[in-house]
Design a protein around this motif. Structure first.
Motif, PDB file in Angstrom:
ATOM      1  N   ASN A   1      10.769 -10.505 -17.660  1.00  0.00           N
ATOM      2  CA  ASN A   1      11.367 -11.636 -16.960  1.00  0.00           C
ATOM      3  C   ASN A   1      12.015 -11.147 -15.674  1.00  0.00           C
ATOM      4  N   ASN A   2      11.351 -10.215 -15.024  1.00  0.00           N
ATOM      5  CA  ASN A   2      11.972  -9.576 -13.867  1.00  0.00           C
ATOM      6  C   ASN A   2      11.028  -9.555 -12.675  1.00  0.00           C
ATOM      7  N   LYS A   3      10.494 -10.719 -12.354  1.00  0.00           N
ATOM      8  CA  LYS A   3       9.520 -10.789 -11.258  1.00  0.00           C
ATOM      9  C   LYS A   3      10.088 -10.282  -9.941  1.00  0.00           C
ATOM     10  N   SER A   4      11.378 -10.622  -9.673  1.00  0.00           N
ATOM     11  CA  SER A   4      11.973 -10.212  -8.393  1.00  0.00           C
ATOM     12  C   SER A   4      12.031  -8.701  -8.295  1.00  0.00           C
ATOM     13  N   VAL A   5      12.442  -8.048  -9.394  1.00  0.00           N
ATOM     14  CA  VAL A   5      12.511  -6.584  -9.393  1.00  0.00           C
ATOM     15  C   VAL A   5      11.128  -6.000  -9.124  1.00  0.00           C
ATOM     16  N   PHE A   6      10.128  -6.610  -9.757  1.00  0.00           N
ATOM     17  CA  PHE A   6       8.753  -6.127  -9.589  1.00  0.00           C
ATOM     18  C   PHE A   6       8.307  -6.237  -8.139  1.00  0.00           C
ATOM     19  N   ILE A   7       8.580  -7.409  -7.520  1.00  0.00           N
ATOM     20  CA  ILE A   7       8.140  -7.604  -6.132  1.00  0.00           C
ATOM     21  C   ILE A   7       8.854  -6.635  -5.201  1.00  0.00           C
ATOM     22  N   ILE A   8      10.166  -6.439  -5.434  1.00  0.00           N
ATOM     23  CA  ILE A   8      10.908  -5.520  -4.564  1.00  0.00           C
ATOM     24  C   ILE A   8      10.395  -4.085  -4.731  1.00  0.00           C
ATOM     25  N   SER A   9      10.152  -3.677  -5.982  1.00  0.00           N
ATOM     26  CA  SER A   9       9.682  -2.293  -6.150  1.00  0.00           C
ATOM     27  C   SER A   9       8.274  -2.129  -5.603  1.00  0.00           C
ATOM     28  N   ALA A  10       7.445  -3.183  -5.680  1.00  0.00           N
ATOM     29  CA  ALA A  10       6.116  -3.108  -5.075  1.00  0.00           C
ATOM     30  C   ALA A  10       6.231  -2.923  -3.568  1.00  0.00           C
ATOM     31  N   PHE A  11       7.183  -3.642  -2.966  1.00  0.00           N
ATOM     32  CA  PHE A  11       7.395  -3.512  -1.523  1.00  0.00           C
ATOM     33  C   PHE A  11       7.794  -2.083  -1.157  1.00  0.00           C
ATOM     34  N   LEU A  12       8.752  -1.543  -1.945  1.00  0.00           N
ATOM     35  CA  LEU A  12       9.193  -0.169  -1.671  1.00  0.00           C
ATOM     36  C   LEU A  12       8.063   0.826  -1.867  1.00  0.00           C
ATOM     37  N   LEU A  13       7.257   0.592  -2.888  1.00  0.00           N
ATOM     38  CA  LEU A  13       6.101   1.462  -3.152  1.00  0.00           C
ATOM     39  C   LEU A  13       5.163   1.489  -1.954  1.00  0.00           C
ATOM     40  N   GLY A  14       4.783   0.279  -1.505  1.00  0.00           N
ATOM     41  CA  GLY A  14       3.868   0.191  -0.367  1.00  0.00           C
ATOM     42  C   GLY A  14       4.466   0.795   0.880  1.00  0.00           C
ATOM     43  N   LEU A  15       5.766   0.524   1.084  1.00  0.00           N
ATOM     44  CA  LEU A  15       6.415   1.020   2.296  1.00  0.00           C
ATOM     45  C   LEU A  15       6.472   2.545   2.306  1.00  0.00           C
ATOM     46  N   SER A  16       6.683   3.157   1.124  1.00  0.00           N
ATOM     47  CA  SER A  16       6.712   4.633   1.119  1.00  0.00           C
ATOM     48  C   SER A  16       5.336   5.194   1.432  1.00  0.00           C
ATOM     49  N   VAL A  17       4.288   4.566   0.906  1.00  0.00           N
ATOM     50  CA  VAL A  17       2.942   5.032   1.251  1.00  0.00           C
ATOM     51  C   VAL A  17       2.696   4.836   2.745  1.00  0.00           C
ATOM     52  N   ASP A  18       3.157   3.706   3.288  1.00  0.00           N
ATOM     53  CA  ASP A  18       2.991   3.438   4.717  1.00  0.00           C
ATOM     54  C   ASP A  18       3.698   4.474   5.571  1.00  0.00           C
ATOM     55  N   MET A  19       4.895   4.859   5.119  1.00  0.00           N
ATOM     56  CA  MET A  19       5.669   5.811   5.899  1.00  0.00           C
ATOM     57  C   MET A  19       4.910   7.133   6.017  1.00  0.00           C
ATOM     58  N   PHE A  20       4.327   7.577   4.900  1.00  0.00           N
ATOM     59  CA  PHE A  20       3.644   8.858   4.915  1.00  0.00           C
ATOM     60  C   PHE A  20       2.310   8.793   5.650  1.00  0.00           C
ATOM     61  N   SER A  21       1.666   7.640   5.645  1.00  0.00           N
ATOM     62  CA  SER A  21       0.355   7.607   6.283  1.00  0.00           C
ATOM     63  C   SER A  21       0.382   6.878   7.618  1.00  0.00           C
ATOM     64  N   ASP A  22       1.572   6.547   8.147  1.00  0.00           N
ATOM     65  CA  ASP A  22       1.702   5.899   9.462  1.00  0.00           C
ATOM     66  C   ASP A  22       0.834   4.664   9.597  1.00  0.00           C
ATOM     67  N   THR A  23       0.910   3.766   8.638  1.00  0.00           N
ATOM     68  CA  THR A  23       0.053   2.587   8.698  1.00  0.00           C
ATOM     69  C   THR A  23       0.868   1.304   8.837  1.00  0.00           C
ATOM     70  N   GLY A  24       2.065   1.383   9.396  1.00  0.00           N
ATOM     71  CA  GLY A  24       2.851   0.176   9.629  1.00  0.00           C
ATOM     72  C   GLY A  24       3.280  -0.475   8.332  1.00  0.00           C
ATOM     73  N   GLY A  25       2.749  -1.664   8.019  1.00  0.00           N
ATOM     74  CA  GLY A  25       3.142  -2.351   6.796  1.00  0.00           C
ATOM     75  C   GLY A  25       1.964  -2.761   5.945  1.00  0.00           C
ATOM     76  N   ILE A  26       0.838  -2.068   6.135  1.00  0.00           N
ATOM     77  CA  ILE A  26      -0.392  -2.473   5.467  1.00  0.00           C
ATOM     78  C   ILE A  26      -0.262  -2.394   3.947  1.00  0.00           C
ATOM     79  N   HIS A  27       0.173  -1.245   3.454  1.00  0.00           N
ATOM     80  CA  HIS A  27       0.243  -1.072   2.002  1.00  0.00           C
ATOM     81  C   HIS A  27       1.386  -1.874   1.402  1.00  0.00           C
ATOM     82  N   ALA A  28       2.474  -2.008   2.156  1.00  0.00           N
ATOM     83  CA  ALA A  28       3.584  -2.829   1.673  1.00  0.00           C
ATOM     84  C   ALA A  28       3.120  -4.275   1.487  1.00  0.00           C
ATOM     85  N   GLY A  29       2.414  -4.801   2.479  1.00  0.00           N
ATOM     86  CA  GLY A  29       1.932  -6.184   2.398  1.00  0.00           C
ATOM     87  C   GLY A  29       0.995  -6.381   1.227  1.00  0.00           C
ATOM     88  N   ALA A  30       0.040  -5.467   1.076  1.00  0.00           N
ATOM     89  CA  ALA A  30      -0.936  -5.602  -0.004  1.00  0.00           C
ATOM     90  C   ALA A  30      -0.257  -5.493  -1.370  1.00  0.00           C
TER      91      ALA A  30
END
Lengths: 273, 167
Positions: B47-76
């Motif tokens: 019952n924690n959809k918000s936590v899931f969405i926020i952690s997904a955002f952080l996950l994507g953003l960390s991948v973006d940071m390392f691969s210099d891809t702006g917000g592509i992985h965060a968005g997906a």
């Protein structure tokens, strides 16, 4: 009012999604535009540190090849020195004390990308080595890219293989100007457009930088013509240029700072007004 | 508490593997698997959809940071996190919507549908945001397909490798 608040509470997942997705879109749009001081980039201590560790491991695998490349470069430069006819009045001890307008800093590529649309490299020199935005990055064989974001120890470099990067170039033999761009198809081919139809283009012609942009010095080699045709309007050539550099195996590069750039930019901006 | 720790550990390990190894596979010159999607596949959604969405955002953003891809992985990643309830309802049926740890006890075909749908949506979004142009739709589909097969295979291998001890 109560109903509006309830509505937001009920749909809070949706609004959270919308907010985070919008933030991602903003970052994505920044990624697709040239030089917008990206908020998220790899030139920070965390990713820089991790990439420097992985590079210190990976670099062992290509040592022989890199040494050979450096030796080839040295022999080419030595032959230039031994064969030059005019003598200088004083010896130039090293590049840092050389009083020219270009300052050259050696750097090592920590992260090399070539499979994306907008490829960004990471080098091990940053603000501490007086590197900032819009410095040229070249290797022995030709151009590599343009510096973008810098932290104290690391900088990101927009590769030639980046669809946002445009570089002014010319035909070596006839000085006709054009623009280098990349179409994201192959990591060894770039396009050269806007070469006028009167230019004598042949297969195998060498393309060099034009020196018109205050970033790249003149006459740095880029590649050779492998294919050309006239564009639809019929006034300009569209050339396919094969890079001399193998962008997939870069290691040692040089960052070139144009010390006159500030003055040039000031002059250009002053003329525009 | 233990499961939270496990999720954080999984986050770090997956991002690390992604940015140091799997971003540089460059199979046939451009095909890279995105195995960090496994985090989105395995996240226990109760019952924690918000936590899931926020952690997904952080996950994507960390991948973006390392691969210099702006917000592509965060968005997906945010997109997939948001539509995951629909995907799991489709693949497991309504009863299994709140499935938790027993992921490996679900029958193979359902798991395959579930992982394929998540990976396909994620990769389509990644390549759409990377090209950012509808005129390249065929290239986007080609990249999604090739890279998707790669990712699905690897994700399955990883889930098989780490499943045996739970039984």
């Amino acid at each position: 009012m109560q109903q509006i608040v309830n509505f937001f509470i009920r749909k809070k997942t949706f609004f959270l999604f919308l907010l985070l997705f919008a933030i991602s879109l903003v970052f994505t749009i920044q990624y697709h535009s040239y030089h917008r001081s990206r908020f998220v980039n790899s030139a920070n201590f965390l990713s820089g540190g991790i990439f420097s560790t992985t590079n210190s491991i990976n670099s062992y695998f290509g040592l022989k090849e890199q040494n050979l490349k450096l030796q080839q470069e040295n022999s080419r430069l030595k032959s230039l020195v031994y064969n030059q006819t005019q003598t200088h009045d004083s010896a130039i001890i090293d590049t840092t004390s050389y009083n020219g307008i270009y300052k050259v800093t050696p750097a090592i590529i920590y992260k090399n990308d070539y499979s994306k649309n907008n490829n960004v490299l990471l080098i091990n020199k940053g603000k501490n080595d007086s590197i900032s935005q819009d410095y040229a990055v070249v290797s022995d064989l030709g151009i590599v890219g343009i510096t973008d974001n810098s932290s104290s120890k690391f900088s990101t470099v927009l590769s030639v293989l980046n669809t946002n990067v445009l570089i002014s170039a010319k035909l070596k033999k006839s000085n006709h100007f054009g623009t280098i761009s990349w179409d994201a198809k192959s990591p060894s081919l770039v396009n050269l457009t806007e070469i006028p139809k009167v230019a004598p283009v042949k297969l195998g012609d060498t393309i060099v930088t034009s020196g018109r942009s205050a970033i790249f010095p003149k006459n740095i080699s880029i590649g050779e013509v492998v294919d050309f045709n006239i564009d639809k309007a019929g006034n300009f050539y569209k050339l396919k240029v094969k890079l001399f550099n193998d962008m997939t195996s870069l290691n040692h590069v040089y960052v070139i700072e144009n010390k006159d750039k500030a003055a040039i930019m000031e002059l250009l901006n002053g003329n525009n007004e | 508490m233990n499961s939270t720790l496990k999720i954080i550990l999984r986050f770090i390990v997956l991002v690390f593997l992604q940015v140091t190894i799997f971003n540089y596979v460059n199979f046939l010159g451009y095909i890279n698997p995105y195995i960090y999607v496994l985090f989105l596949v395995l996240f226990p959604l109760r019952n924690n959809k918000s936590v899931f969405i926020i952690s997904a955002f952080l996950l994507g953003l960390s991948v973006d940071m390392f691969s210099d891809t702006g917000g592509i992985h965060a968005g997906a990643s945010v997109f997939v996190a948001y539509i995951r309830p629909i995907i799991s309802k489709f693949s497991f049926g309504t009863l299994n919507e709140m499935y938790s740890v027993k992921f490996n006890s679900v029958e193979f075909s359902k798991r395959l549908t579930y992982i394929t749908l998540i990976v396909a949506n994620h990769h389509l979004m990644v390549y759409f945001l990377e090209f950012f142009n509808f005129s390249h739709i065929l290239t986007i589909l080609k990249y999604t397909f090739l890279s998707g097969i790669f990712s699905i295979t690897l994700i399955f291998l990883i889930t098989f490798l780490f499943s045996s001890k739970n039984k």
